[in-house]
Enzyme design. Structure first.
Site, short mmCIF file in Angstrom:
data_model
loop_
_atom_site.label_atom_id
_atom_site.label_comp_id
_atom_site.label_asym_id
_atom_site.label_seq_id
_atom_site.Cartn_x
_atom_site.Cartn_y
_atom_site.Cartn_z
N SER A 160 53.41 106.02 58.42
CA SER A 160 53.62 106.59 59.75
C SER A 160 52.52 106.15 60.69
O SER A 160 51.38 105.91 60.26
CB SER A 160 53.59 108.11 59.61
OG SER A 160 53.44 108.71 60.86
N LYS A 172 49.63 110.42 54.35
CA LYS A 172 50.20 109.06 54.41
C LYS A 172 49.10 108.01 54.20
O LYS A 172 49.28 107.04 53.48
CB LYS A 172 50.88 108.82 55.77
CG LYS A 172 52.15 109.64 55.96
CD LYS A 172 53.25 109.11 55.09
CE LYS A 172 54.50 109.95 55.14
NZ LYS A 172 55.53 109.51 54.21
N TYR A 186 49.38 115.84 57.43
CA TYR A 186 50.51 114.92 57.25
C TYR A 186 50.04 113.47 57.34
O TYR A 186 50.27 112.66 56.44
CB TYR A 186 51.60 115.21 58.29
CG TYR A 186 52.64 114.12 58.34
CD1 TYR A 186 53.60 114.02 57.33
CD2 TYR A 186 52.64 113.16 59.36
CE1 TYR A 186 54.53 112.99 57.35
CE2 TYR A 186 53.57 112.14 59.38
CZ TYR A 186 54.51 112.05 58.38
OH TYR A 186 55.43 111.03 58.38
#
Ligand code: UDP
Length: 329
Positions: free
Chosen positions: A118, A146, A142
């Protein structure tokens, strides 16, 4: 013989579109999904194996049985806000479960992993558009989850020679142009589905998170990329790895930014309906502008978006929502 590709999280939004794309290109997708967020109805191109990515025994059986040529990894939690309030859940799943899969791949001598990363790995942009060389400063669990997996992949490549491609998505949007698949998250947090649910009167009013950003109309600017363009980039990355290509990371975006208000205006245009909205406070952790440069993917993968403009992306989204007002249910 068709090549088997393991699609972890293949019942989700991006994974399901990927399966259709792969099947059309002559591959055999095999979906592993625990259906915590995915939809059984979205798995139409390939077998569904219901189970967890962290279930090492199941993975060992699958790797022996199917001898996968590659693995695509979509099985991650994606709600940024929730990652802040429940980081344990995000690290456990997005990192912990991923390690189980990687270990299983290693035990079976499997390689060629395509990882859904991402633009959240970059954090607050220091310059726009973001290139792959931008420093990594993710600002929420988050994004950190990643980045951690990307770092683990790099270590696995160095130690075990396991080749991978990280694809750093900007804002995935739109739906299968044939209308067979679409975007249906529960809970829904993404702008475009929320807009169309409001248009369809499934929601009373849309909240616009902040109109005092330093942008042309005060609302946040994002780079929306069509789901099929994402799928095609995965296919190109897969072909490159199968030909012996080295590990790499690529941004996937259109290189064009649209504000929340522009997205609302476009929704009104494609649906010929009004979107009622109200301005709410900013959402924590939202940078004002995120636009990606995908030049590296264009150059090295030969990728070119087929849906470079917001209108064509949103038309496919509207077609899905209009014909599936209740989603997959
Ligand atoms: N957004 C909004 N209202 C919503 C959901 C999102 O104004 O109900 C904004 C959000 O602040 C961001 C943009 O829309 O600027 C895209 O958000 P989304 O959650 O779709 O994707 P993200 O950029 O977080 O990956």
């Amino acid at each position: 013989m068709k090549k088997n590709i393991l699609i972890a999280g293949g019942a989700g939004y991006i994974g399901s579109h990927m399966c259709k794309y792969l099947a059309e290109k002559g591959f055999r997708p095999v979906v592993l999904d625990n259906l915590a967020y995915g939809h059984r109805q979205a798995v139409k191109w390939g077998e569904l194996i219901e189970g967890d990515v962290s279930d090492s025994r199941l993975l060992d059986r699958l790797f022996s049985e199917y001898r996968f040529s590659a693995v695509m990894y979509f099985a991650a939690f994606i709600n940024v806000g929730e990652s802040v309030t429940d980081p344990a859940k995000y690290y456990q799943n997005n990192v912990g479960a991923a390690i189980h899969l990687l270990e299983s791949m290693q035990r079976h001598g499997a390689g060629n992993l395509i990882f859904s990363s991402s633009c959240a790995v970059y954090g607050e942009p220091q310059e726009i558009p973001l290139t792959e060389k931008h420093p990594y400063h993710p600002i929420n669990p988050y994004g950190r989850s990643k980045l951690m997996v990307e770092q683990i992949l790099s270590d696995f490549d160095a130690a075990y020679g396991m080749k991978y491609t990280s694809l750093r998505y900007f804002n995935a949007a739109g739906a299968d142009p044939d209308g067979e698949l679409g975007e249906d998250h529960n809970p829904e947090t993404h702008l475009i589905p929320l807009i169309f649910q409001t248009v369809l009167e499934k929601r009373e009013i849309l909240s616009v998170f902040g109109d005092d950003y330093p942008t042309k109309d005060g609302t946040c600017i994002r780079d929306y990329i069509h789901i099929n363009d994402l799928a095609r980039a995965h296919l190109l990355a897969l072909e490159r790895l199968l030909k012996g290509g080295d590990s790499a990371a690529y941004n996937l975006g259109n290189g064009a930014g649209y504000s929340v208000k522009e997205v609302i205006d476009m929704a009104e245009k494609v649906s010929a309906k009004t979107v009622p909205y109200e301005i709410k406070p900013r959402r924590a952790g939202d940078p004002p502008v995120l636009i990606g440069s995908a030049e590296k993917a264009v150059r090295e993968l030969g990728w070119k978006p087929e849906f470079p403009d917001l209108e064509s992306i949103m038309k496919t989204a509207w077609d899905w929502h209009r014909t599936h007002p209740e989603g997959y249910r």
